[in-house]
Design an enzyme around this catalytic site. Sequence first.
Site, PDB file in Angstrom:
ATOM      1  N   CYS A 105      -2.765  -0.158  -1.986  1.00  0.00           N
ATOM      2  CA  CYS A 105      -2.218  -1.450  -1.580  1.00  0.00           C
ATOM      3  C   CYS A 105      -2.495  -2.505  -2.641  1.00  0.00           C
ATOM      4  CB  CYS A 105      -2.820  -1.875  -0.237  1.00  0.00           C
ATOM      5  SG  CYS A 105      -2.154  -3.415   0.395  1.00  0.00           S
ATOM      6  N   CYS A 206      -5.691  -2.150   5.132  1.00  0.00           N
ATOM      7  CA  CYS A 206      -5.042  -3.327   4.581  1.00  0.00           C
ATOM      8  C   CYS A 206      -3.683  -3.579   5.237  1.00  0.00           C
ATOM      9  CB  CYS A 206      -4.855  -3.100   3.078  1.00  0.00           C
ATOM     10  SG  CYS A 206      -4.065  -4.424   2.204  1.00  0.00           S
TER      11      CYS A 206
END
Length: 364
Positions: A105, A206
Amino acid sequence: MNVKELEDKRIAVLLSGGVDSSVVVYELVRQGLQPDCFYIKIGPEEQEEWDCSSEEDLEMATAVAAKYGCLLEVVDCHREYWDQVTKYTMDKVRAGLTPNPDVMCNRLIKFGAFHEKRGHDYDLIATGHYAQTEIVNCKSSNSKLKWLCTSPDPVKDQTDFLAQIYDWQLEKALFPIGHYMKDEVRQIAEREHLVSARRKDSQGICFLGKINYNDYIRRYLGEQPGDVIELETGRRIGEHRGLWFHTIGQRKGMGFSGGPWFVVKKDVAANILYVSHGYDPETAYRQEFPIHDFHSINGCLPPERITLKIRHTPEYLPACLEPQGDGRYMVRADAPIHGVAPGQFCVIYDAQHHRCYGSGEITV
């Protein structure tokens, strides 16, 4: 960088609504800088099915930006996240591996998709990561080299989550709270009456908010029942609902009688989950293992004596690293390591666990 070096820089802050990124804005404004703030919007594909805290996050981010007179813009990276990070995650778990979506991410979204959409207009991208950087003069090349360095807070240090970013991404990265301990950041937020001061840290993946990881996996891969076998005896002790719901070294949440049981191996072709019995079986440990596709953040290759992490923990484990060619290394740890799983990132640091060289993926 000192304040003088930042004065002429255009700075973008990735403002999540949490306490860390909120204090980032305060720190920059306190130094006389005026950053622009951006909230990266990533929502579940079907809002009506999954609970998400993104609305509260945006409210918090809006309040912090307004408090300091900063522009706040919402940048939609929804499609990029589900196309890139989710694809990476599902490809890995389908192959029986243990991926880390948060690592990718950072590379693909926070310093990737955001850069393509808005970050390219800025000199620096500031985040609330607990990490530091330092610039070293290289006499041989008459140039300057930027290093990713650890935070003084070993519990909160996030260099392991940043160990796959590219050199150009590190060049633009700014970590204004990386020199603080977490308690200090909380104290600053309380003192400055930031709305996010008492918000709990996110514990999930995330951008997934309150979405359960197994539900996230099930949404894409469903279930695929198979046998659970005791490694030492070959005895069948139960049935799993899908290899992708289990990780090497897992003990909690197994649900099989006669435990405790540790996950020690997966046979993807036969769809068999192998476990060992006991609180701390030898089969749950490995002292030597290979890594491949080593990614050097700034082009420097690691020395023989290193420290490493294979998961997000405060400990840095001492080891020797033997190059095998083509980005492959053999790791020989000083002591057995619990729960070494193919697909995990092995993050490599210097012997003093100060500079982070990068990371490679653990293989079988």
